[in-house]
Design a protein around this motif. Structure first.
Motif, PDB file in Angstrom:
ATOM      1  N   ILE A  47       0.816  -1.209   0.000  1.00  0.00           N
ATOM      2  CA  ILE A  47       0.000   0.000   0.000  1.00  0.00           C
ATOM      3  C   ILE A  47       0.854   1.267   0.000  1.00  0.00           C
ATOM      4  O   ILE A  47       2.040   1.242   0.316  1.00  0.00           O
ATOM      5  N   SER A  48       0.211   2.378  -0.345  1.00  0.00           N
ATOM      6  CA  SER A  48       0.873   3.677  -0.399  1.00  0.00           C
ATOM      7  C   SER A  48       0.659   4.428   0.907  1.00  0.00           C
ATOM      8  O   SER A  48      -0.144   4.028   1.760  1.00  0.00           O
ATOM      9  N   ASN A  49       1.341   5.557   1.060  1.00  0.00           N
ATOM     10  CA  ASN A  49       1.173   6.361   2.270  1.00  0.00           C
ATOM     11  C   ASN A  49      -0.231   6.956   2.377  1.00  0.00           C
ATOM     12  O   ASN A  49      -0.757   7.131   3.475  1.00  0.00           O
ATOM     13  N   GLU A  50      -0.836   7.250   1.243  1.00  0.00           N
ATOM     14  CA  GLU A  50      -2.217   7.731   1.263  1.00  0.00           C
ATOM     15  C   GLU A  50      -3.156   6.659   1.800  1.00  0.00           C
ATOM     16  O   GLU A  50      -4.090   6.945   2.562  1.00  0.00           O
ATOM     17  N   MET A  51      -2.910   5.417   1.436  1.00  0.00           N
ATOM     18  CA  MET A  51      -3.725   4.304   1.928  1.00  0.00           C
ATOM     19  C   MET A  51      -3.453   4.041   3.410  1.00  0.00           C
ATOM     20  O   MET A  51      -4.357   3.686   4.168  1.00  0.00           O
ATOM     21  N   ILE A  52      -2.195   4.221   3.827  1.00  0.00           N
ATOM     22  CA  ILE A  52      -1.863   4.106   5.255  1.00  0.00           C
ATOM     23  C   ILE A  52      -2.623   5.162   6.050  1.00  0.00           C
ATOM     24  O   ILE A  52      -3.166   4.882   7.142  1.00  0.00           O
ATOM     25  N   LEU A  53      -2.688   6.384   5.514  1.00  0.00           N
ATOM     26  CA  LEU A  53      -3.429   7.452   6.182  1.00  0.00           C
ATOM     27  C   LEU A  53      -4.890   7.059   6.373  1.00  0.00           C
ATOM     28  O   LEU A  53      -5.476   7.295   7.440  1.00  0.00           O
ATOM     29  N   ILE A  55      -6.212   4.050   6.669  1.00  0.00           N
ATOM     30  CA  ILE A  55      -6.314   3.037   7.727  1.00  0.00           C
ATOM     31  C   ILE A  55      -6.111   3.679   9.094  1.00  0.00           C
ATOM     32  O   ILE A  55      -6.795   3.348  10.070  1.00  0.00           O
ATOM     33  N   LEU A  56      -5.167   4.619   9.174  1.00  0.00           N
ATOM     34  CA  LEU A  56      -4.887   5.310  10.427  1.00  0.00           C
ATOM     35  C   LEU A  56      -6.121   6.076  10.911  1.00  0.00           C
ATOM     36  O   LEU A  56      -6.494   5.999  12.086  1.00  0.00           O
ATOM     37  N   ILE A  57      -6.771   6.809  10.000  1.00  0.00           N
ATOM     38  CA  ILE A  57      -7.971   7.568  10.366  1.00  0.00           C
ATOM     39  C   ILE A  57      -9.070   6.634  10.874  1.00  0.00           C
ATOM     40  O   ILE A  57      -9.752   6.922  11.856  1.00  0.00           O
ATOM     41  N   ASN A  58      -9.239   5.505  10.205  1.00  0.00           N
ATOM     42  CA  ASN A  58     -10.282   4.560  10.595  1.00  0.00           C
ATOM     43  C   ASN A  58      -9.990   3.853  11.916  1.00  0.00           C
ATOM     44  O   ASN A  58     -10.872   3.168  12.460  1.00  0.00           O
ATOM     45  N   SER A  59      -8.764   4.012  12.430  1.00  0.00           N
ATOM     46  CA  SER A  59      -8.375   3.341  13.673  1.00  0.00           C
ATOM     47  C   SER A  59      -8.319   4.276  14.874  1.00  0.00           C
ATOM     48  O   SER A  59      -8.071   3.818  15.998  1.00  0.00           O
ATOM     49  N   ILE A  60      -8.531   5.563  14.668  1.00  0.00           N
ATOM     50  CA  ILE A  60      -8.326   6.548  15.733  1.00  0.00           C
ATOM     51  C   ILE A  60      -9.148   6.240  16.979  1.00  0.00           C
ATOM     52  O   ILE A  60      -8.680   6.421  18.105  1.00  0.00           O
ATOM     53  N   ASN A  61     -10.370   5.768  16.793  1.00  0.00           N
ATOM     54  CA  ASN A  61     -11.211   5.510  17.969  1.00  0.00           C
ATOM     55  C   ASN A  61     -10.740   4.312  18.794  1.00  0.00           C
ATOM     56  O   ASN A  61     -11.289   4.034  19.864  1.00  0.00           O
ATOM     57  N   GLY A  66      -1.722   6.826  26.544  1.00  0.00           N
ATOM     58  CA  GLY A  66      -0.615   5.950  26.920  1.00  0.00           C
ATOM     59  C   GLY A  66      -0.219   4.955  25.841  1.00  0.00           C
ATOM     60  O   GLY A  66       0.832   4.316  25.940  1.00  0.00           O
ATOM     61  N   ASP A  67      -1.065   4.801  24.807  1.00  0.00           N
ATOM     62  CA  ASP A  67      -0.736   3.902  23.710  1.00  0.00           C
ATOM     63  C   ASP A  67       0.377   4.490  22.838  1.00  0.00           C
ATOM     64  O   ASP A  67       0.758   5.658  22.968  1.00  0.00           O
ATOM     65  N   ILE A  68       0.881   3.655  21.932  1.00  0.00           N
ATOM     66  CA  ILE A  68       1.901   4.059  20.964  1.00  0.00           C
ATOM     67  C   ILE A  68       1.430   3.640  19.580  1.00  0.00           C
ATOM     68  O   ILE A  68       0.883   2.536  19.412  1.00  0.00           O
ATOM     69  N   ILE A  69       1.624   4.512  18.590  1.00  0.00           N
ATOM     70  CA  ILE A  69       1.452   4.065  17.210  1.00  0.00           C
ATOM     71  C   ILE A  69       2.818   4.048  16.543  1.00  0.00           C
ATOM     72  O   ILE A  69       3.647   4.927  16.778  1.00  0.00           O
ATOM     73  N   PHE A  70       3.045   3.028  15.749  1.00  0.00           N
ATOM     74  CA  PHE A  70       4.316   2.839  15.047  1.00  0.00           C
ATOM     75  C   PHE A  70       3.990   2.685  13.570  1.00  0.00           C
ATOM     76  O   PHE A  70       3.260   1.775  13.182  1.00  0.00           O
ATOM     77  N   ILE A  71       4.524   3.582  12.743  1.00  0.00           N
ATOM     78  CA  ILE A  71       4.176   3.595  11.321  1.00  0.00           C
ATOM     79  C   ILE A  71       5.403   3.301  10.461  1.00  0.00           C
ATOM     80  O   ILE A  71       6.423   3.973  10.573  1.00  0.00           O
ATOM     81  N   PHE A 132       1.546  14.489   3.289  1.00  0.00           N
ATOM     82  CA  PHE A 132       2.078  14.471   4.653  1.00  0.00           C
ATOM     83  C   PHE A 132       1.627  15.685   5.467  1.00  0.00           C
ATOM     84  O   PHE A 132       1.665  15.646   6.697  1.00  0.00           O
ATOM     85  N   THR A 133       1.167  16.743   4.815  1.00  0.00           N
ATOM     86  CA  THR A 133       0.521  17.828   5.556  1.00  0.00           C
ATOM     87  C   THR A 133      -0.758  17.308   6.211  1.00  0.00           C
ATOM     88  O   THR A 133      -1.053  17.615   7.379  1.00  0.00           O
ATOM     89  N   LEU A 134      -1.505  16.481   5.494  1.00  0.00           N
ATOM     90  CA  LEU A 134      -2.703  15.854   6.059  1.00  0.00           C
ATOM     91  C   LEU A 134      -2.327  14.870   7.162  1.00  0.00           C
ATOM     92  O   LEU A 134      -2.961  14.831   8.225  1.00  0.00           O
ATOM     93  N   ILE A 135      -1.298  14.062   6.906  1.00  0.00           N
ATOM     94  CA  ILE A 135      -0.859  13.089   7.905  1.00  0.00           C
ATOM     95  C   ILE A 135      -0.416  13.800   9.174  1.00  0.00           C
ATOM     96  O   ILE A 135      -0.743  13.378  10.297  1.00  0.00           O
ATOM     97  N   ASN A 136       0.309  14.905   9.031  1.00  0.00           N
ATOM     98  CA  ASN A 136       0.784  15.651  10.188  1.00  0.00           C
ATOM     99  C   ASN A 136      -0.389  16.162  11.031  1.00  0.00           C
ATOM    100  O   ASN A 136      -0.344  16.141  12.271  1.00  0.00           O
ATOM    101  N   SER A 137      -1.453  16.618  10.378  1.00  0.00           N
ATOM    102  CA  SER A 137      -2.636  17.099  11.094  1.00  0.00           C
ATOM    103  C   SER A 137      -3.279  15.972  11.904  1.00  0.00           C
ATOM    104  O   SER A 137      -3.698  16.174  13.052  1.00  0.00           O
ATOM    105  N   ILE A 138      -3.356  14.784  11.315  1.00  0.00           N
ATOM    106  CA  ILE A 138      -3.924  13.636  12.024  1.00  0.00           C
ATOM    107  C   ILE A 138      -3.030  13.242  13.202  1.00  0.00           C
ATOM    108  O   ILE A 138      -3.512  12.956  14.306  1.00  0.00           O
ATOM    109  N   LEU A 139      -1.721  13.246  12.988  1.00  0.00           N
ATOM    110  CA  LEU A 139      -0.794  12.900  14.066  1.00  0.00           C
ATOM    111  C   LEU A 139      -0.861  13.917  15.203  1.00  0.00           C
ATOM    112  O   LEU A 139      -0.715  13.557  16.376  1.00  0.00           O
ATOM    113  N   LEU A 140      -1.084  15.180  14.860  1.00  0.00           N
ATOM    114  CA  LEU A 140      -1.223  16.216  15.881  1.00  0.00           C
ATOM    115  C   LEU A 140      -2.407  15.913  16.797  1.00  0.00           C
ATOM    116  O   LEU A 140      -2.314  16.034  18.016  1.00  0.00           O
TER     117      LEU A 140
END
Length: 240
Positions: A47-53, A55-61, A66-71, A132-140
């Motif tokens: 998959i691409s980074n856009e596709m990773i984004l 999946i990441l959005i769909n997992s936020i809940n 205290g958790d960690i995400i590793f990408i 990655f501007t979008l990814i950065n906003s989600i990570l924030l």
């Protein structure tokens, strides 16, 4: 109990031996075992980074304080398109081999898709600065709910350090993929990896990050491997 949620492409998936005889724990899962953390793997090969984004959005809940995400971020020249026939998003990885810079355009007769692949190849920086501007906003946002963030890039460009302001970059010279290849640790025996490298990566990353408590940029090179450790004995000749 803390949980590490792993996202990414094939460098982050759960691994199997070349003959599919049994499953190998990847380095993030081994880190979880040593720290007695829960482990959830959401990585998917190709998959691409856009596709990773996505999946990441769909997992936020699923994330808790205290958790960690590793990408494991994918190759920067890899993109995706919407396949109207199958009603799904597909990665361009089947049309372009990022590791060996080989176009495999004969696999598609869809000129629109081929033009997209050319766009990603010719405008890699522009595309990634935007995604990655979008990814950065989600990570924030993820950071604001008490989740620590660690990530690895599969490859490297001179503008990579400008992509993200959130999270800890675990840096390998020229990116993880080419670092593995250059050091004969990319023999495709267990996923893309040489047999035995997963415990080495786990130990090195745990040491460098002080068990995921050091949130500064981490640099890892072959000199950081402990050749006196029993787990490196079988790899010593391959590495050297």
């Amino acid at each position: 109990m803390k949980t590490i949620h792993q996202f990414g492409d094939s460098y982050g998936v759960q691994l199997y031996t070349k003959n599919k005889e049994y499953r190998i724990k990847n380095f993030v899962e081994l880190c979880c075992n040593k720290l007695n953390y829960n482990y959830i793997n959401k990585a998917k090969g190709g998959i691409s980074n856009e596709m990773i984004l996505n999946i990441l959005i769909n997992s936020i809940n699923k994330f808790k304080n205290g958790d960690i995400i590793f990408i494991n971020f994918s190759f920067f020249s890899r993109g995706c398109w919407y396949d109207d026939t199958y009603k799904k998003i597909k990665s361009t990885n089947v049309l372009y081999n990022e590791m060996y810079n080989i176009k495999q355009f004969q696999l598609s007769k869809n000129e629109q898709v081929l033009n997209l692949v050319e766009y990603y190849l010719n405008n890699t920086k522009d595309y990634n600065m935007r995604i990655f501007t979008l990814i950065n906003s989600i990570l924030l946002y993820i950071k604001s709910i008490g989740v620590d963030i660690f990530y690895i890039f599969a490859d490297d460009y001179d503008w990579v350090d400008d992509l993200l302001t959130i999270g800890t970059n675990i840096k390998f010279p020229n990116g993880l993929s080419r670092w593995l290849q250059r050091n004969n640790l990319h023999l495709e025996e267990e996923g893309h990896y040489t047999t035995g490298i997963q415990p080495i990566l786990a130990n090195t990353i745990l040491n460098k990050t002080n068990n995921f408590t050091n949130c500064k940029t981490i640099h890892i090179d072959i000199n950081d491997i402990d050749f006196n450790s029993p787990i490196t004995i079988t790899l010593k000749n391959k590495i050297l």
